[in-house]
Design a protein around this motif. Structure first.
Motif, mmCIF file in Angstrom:
data_model
loop_
_atom_site.group_PDB
_atom_site.id
_atom_site.type_symbol
_atom_site.label_atom_id
_atom_site.label_comp_id
_atom_site.label_asym_id
_atom_site.label_seq_id
_atom_site.Cartn_x
_atom_site.Cartn_y
_atom_site.Cartn_z
ATOM 1 N N GLN A 14 0.836 -1.207 0.000
ATOM 2 C CA GLN A 14 0.000 0.000 0.000
ATOM 3 C C GLN A 14 0.865 1.248 0.000
ATOM 4 O O GLN A 14 0.583 2.206 -0.732
ATOM 5 N N ARG A 15 1.932 1.263 0.814
ATOM 6 C CA ARG A 15 2.840 2.415 0.831
ATOM 7 C C ARG A 15 3.468 2.621 -0.551
ATOM 8 O O ARG A 15 3.594 3.745 -1.033
ATOM 9 N N CYS A 17 2.233 1.614 -3.563
ATOM 10 C CA CYS A 17 1.204 2.075 -4.508
ATOM 11 C C CYS A 17 0.842 3.542 -4.248
ATOM 12 O O CYS A 17 0.663 4.319 -5.193
ATOM 13 N N ASP A 18 0.752 3.931 -2.978
ATOM 14 C CA ASP A 18 0.448 5.318 -2.635
ATOM 15 C C ASP A 18 1.561 6.253 -3.108
ATOM 16 O O ASP A 18 1.291 7.330 -3.652
ATOM 17 N N GLN A 21 1.317 6.634 -6.812
ATOM 18 C CA GLN A 21 0.187 7.502 -7.144
ATOM 19 C C GLN A 21 0.564 8.973 -6.937
ATOM 20 O O GLN A 21 0.276 9.818 -7.793
ATOM 21 N N ARG A 22 1.215 9.282 -5.812
ATOM 22 C CA ARG A 22 1.627 10.664 -5.540
ATOM 23 C C ARG A 22 2.641 11.154 -6.576
ATOM 24 O O ARG A 22 2.557 12.277 -7.052
ATOM 25 N N GLN A 52 -2.130 -3.401 -10.191
ATOM 26 C CA GLN A 52 -2.474 -3.240 -8.777
ATOM 27 C C GLN A 52 -2.516 -4.626 -8.153
ATOM 28 O O GLN A 52 -2.826 -5.608 -8.829
#
Length: 181
Positions: A14-15, A17-18, A21-22, A52
């Motif tokens: 999750q970190r 992918c986040d 995204q940023r 994903q």
């Protein structure tokens, strides 16, 4: 399933992918995985795939490795390779860049098990204690592995006895990773 390892892997993913995204305003992108079918694939361009993570849908173990080598594999390794399908992810651990190896598809899972068996066969021939790799490093001679005796995560130089302990457990190691893009 070993809960701590699965939670730590999900949290790092999750970190990652986040951060992607940023930084790129998109899902993670891979050129290396382009054209290779996977449940992770969301879309493609002319030379890359956007992915994903997806839940792993196969048997929740690496019993093929156990049968081939007549050993019992540490439970965290079973969990690590059977929690999710995802693309490989770059990370930073104590200042060192690594690529966290992931299972991309059911076909890739078979290949991963074959590579783990090959790794263990080499160690057996060299009379080294068994380890199971989870990440690669910039140097092709070094990998990050789980010691199958202690459960520790180590940095090892392939074909040698050189091993440096990094974390007491796979969950602890994953928790300390920082995504890099």
């Amino acid at each position: 399933m070993e809960k701590q390892t699965a939670e730590a892997l999900h949290a790092f993913t999750q970190r990652y992918c986040d951060a992607w995204q940023r930084e790129h305003n998109s899902l993670p992108r891979s050129e290396d995985l382009y054209g290779i079918p996977s449940p992770c694939q969301v879309s493609t361009t002319d030379d890359a795939v956007f992915w994903q993570p997806q839940p792993f849908d196969g048997e929740q173990n690496v019993n093929g490795v156990e049968r081939a080598m007549d050993i019992v594999v540490q439970q965290p390794v079973h969990t690590y390779y059977t929690t999710q399908y995802a693309g490989d992810m770059q990370a930073l651990f104590m200042g060192e860049t690594l690529t966290l190896l992931q299972v991309w598809s059911s076909d890739d899972f078979r290949r991963v098990q074959e590579n783990l068996i090959g790794h263990l066969v080499m160690q057996k021939r060299l009379k080294l204690s068994p380890t199971l790799f989870i990440a690669t490093l910039e140097s092709e001679l070094d990998v990050i592995s789980v010691c199958n005796v202690t459960g520790e995560v180590i940095k090892e130089t392939l074909g040698t006895r050189k091993r440096l302990p990094l974390a007491s457990s796979l969950a602890s190691f994953l928790t300390q990773l920082h995504p890099i893009l």
